[in-house]
Design an enzyme around this catalytic site. Structure first.
Site, mmCIF file in Angstrom:
data_model
loop_
_atom_site.group_PDB
_atom_site.id
_atom_site.type_symbol
_atom_site.label_atom_id
_atom_site.label_comp_id
_atom_site.label_asym_id
_atom_site.label_seq_id
_atom_site.Cartn_x
_atom_site.Cartn_y
_atom_site.Cartn_z
ATOM 1 N N HIS A 52 0.845 -1.185 0.000
ATOM 2 C CA HIS A 52 0.000 0.000 0.000
ATOM 3 C C HIS A 52 0.891 1.250 0.000
ATOM 4 O O HIS A 52 2.107 1.164 0.216
ATOM 5 C CB HIS A 52 -0.947 0.013 1.217
ATOM 6 C CG HIS A 52 -0.259 0.124 2.531
ATOM 7 N ND1 HIS A 52 -0.030 -0.950 3.368
ATOM 8 C CD2 HIS A 52 0.283 1.193 3.167
ATOM 9 C CE1 HIS A 52 0.609 -0.546 4.442
ATOM 10 N NE2 HIS A 52 0.816 0.754 4.359
HETATM 11 P P1 TYD Z 1 -1.769 -3.488 7.939
HETATM 12 O O1 TYD Z 1 -1.761 -2.051 7.614
HETATM 13 O O2 TYD Z 1 -2.529 -4.438 7.057
HETATM 14 O O3 TYD Z 1 -0.275 -4.004 8.014
HETATM 15 P P2 TYD Z 1 0.808 -4.110 6.828
HETATM 16 O O4 TYD Z 1 0.625 -2.918 5.976
HETATM 17 O O5 TYD Z 1 2.100 -4.138 7.535
HETATM 18 O O6 TYD Z 1 0.568 -5.352 6.058
HETATM 19 O O7 TYD Z 1 -2.267 -3.640 9.428
HETATM 20 C C1 TYD Z 1 -2.586 -4.894 10.002
HETATM 21 C C2 TYD Z 1 -3.705 -4.708 11.016
HETATM 22 O O8 TYD Z 1 -3.302 -3.857 12.077
HETATM 23 C C3 TYD Z 1 -4.951 -4.099 10.408
HETATM 24 O O9 TYD Z 1 -6.058 -4.763 10.997
HETATM 25 C C4 TYD Z 1 -4.917 -2.663 10.870
HETATM 26 C C5 TYD Z 1 -4.182 -2.749 12.185
HETATM 27 N N1 TYD Z 1 -3.371 -1.558 12.474
HETATM 28 C C6 TYD Z 1 -3.740 -0.716 13.520
HETATM 29 O O10 TYD Z 1 -4.742 -0.935 14.209
HETATM 30 N N2 TYD Z 1 -2.965 0.362 13.810
HETATM 31 C C7 TYD Z 1 -1.859 0.652 13.089
HETATM 32 O O11 TYD Z 1 -1.149 1.649 13.390
HETATM 33 C C8 TYD Z 1 -1.492 -0.205 11.985
HETATM 34 C C9 TYD Z 1 -0.281 0.086 11.151
HETATM 35 C C10 TYD Z 1 -2.282 -1.301 11.715
#
Ligand code: TYD
Length: 135
Positions: A47
């Site tokens: 992303h």
């Molecule tokens: P995600 O953004 O999908 O992680 P990555 O980009 O590393 O693959 O986030 C995973 C999960 O964590 C999703 O359910 C959202 C949650 N999350 C939060 O609650 N707070 C945060 O600061 C972040 C980065 C993710």
């Protein structure tokens, strides 16, 4: 994208690194999160963000950080607490090849906002192409 080498305060006891918003981290830190216990073969990210600055540090272990700011991919091998990568513009990021002991710490300029995510690569390309053309 910029690499930041942090100053290490070391003495006979070992090492210490201090991260300060507005000092060696070039924004006010509003959020810290870390990714750990990543399963073998898993890649994360995929992303971009519309309006977010981040500094990413592998405080333990290692991973590959793939960054695309709209003009091709750069791969940074993050493998220690002394170096961070600053993401300060709209950039597509992917994280690959996590070691099993990797703890990837992220400092961010804003609290979590699901609506700040760009999860469609074509939309990311449209945005960066428009920025390049000054639209
Ligand atoms: P995600 O953004 O999908 O992680 P990555 O980009 O590393 O693959 O986030 C995973 C999960 O964590 C999703 O359910 C959202 C949650 N999350 C939060 O609650 N707070 C945060 O600061 C972040 C980065 C993710």
């Amino acid at each position: 994208m910029q690499l930041i080498d942090f100053k290490v305060c070391g003495d006979h006891r070992g090492s210490l690194i201090s991260l300060e918003g507005g000092n060696n981290i070039p924004f006010e830190i509003k959020r810290v999160y870390y990714i750990f216990a990543t399963k073998d073969g898993v890649a994360r990210g995929f992303h971009a963000h519309k309006n977010l600055q981040q500094v990413v540090v592998a405080v333990n272990g290692s991973c590959e950080f793939h960054i695309d700011e709209g003009n091709g991919k750069t791969i940074v091998h993050l493998n220690g607490p002394e170096r961070g990568v600053l993401l300060d513009m709209v950039s597509w990021r992917e994280m690959h090849n996590f070691s099993s002991d990797c703890v990837l710490m992220v400092l961010a300029s804003a609290v979590y906002d699901k609506d700040d995510y760009i999860t469609d690569y074509d939309e990311f390309k449209r945005i960066t192409n428009a920025k390049t053309r000054g639209i």
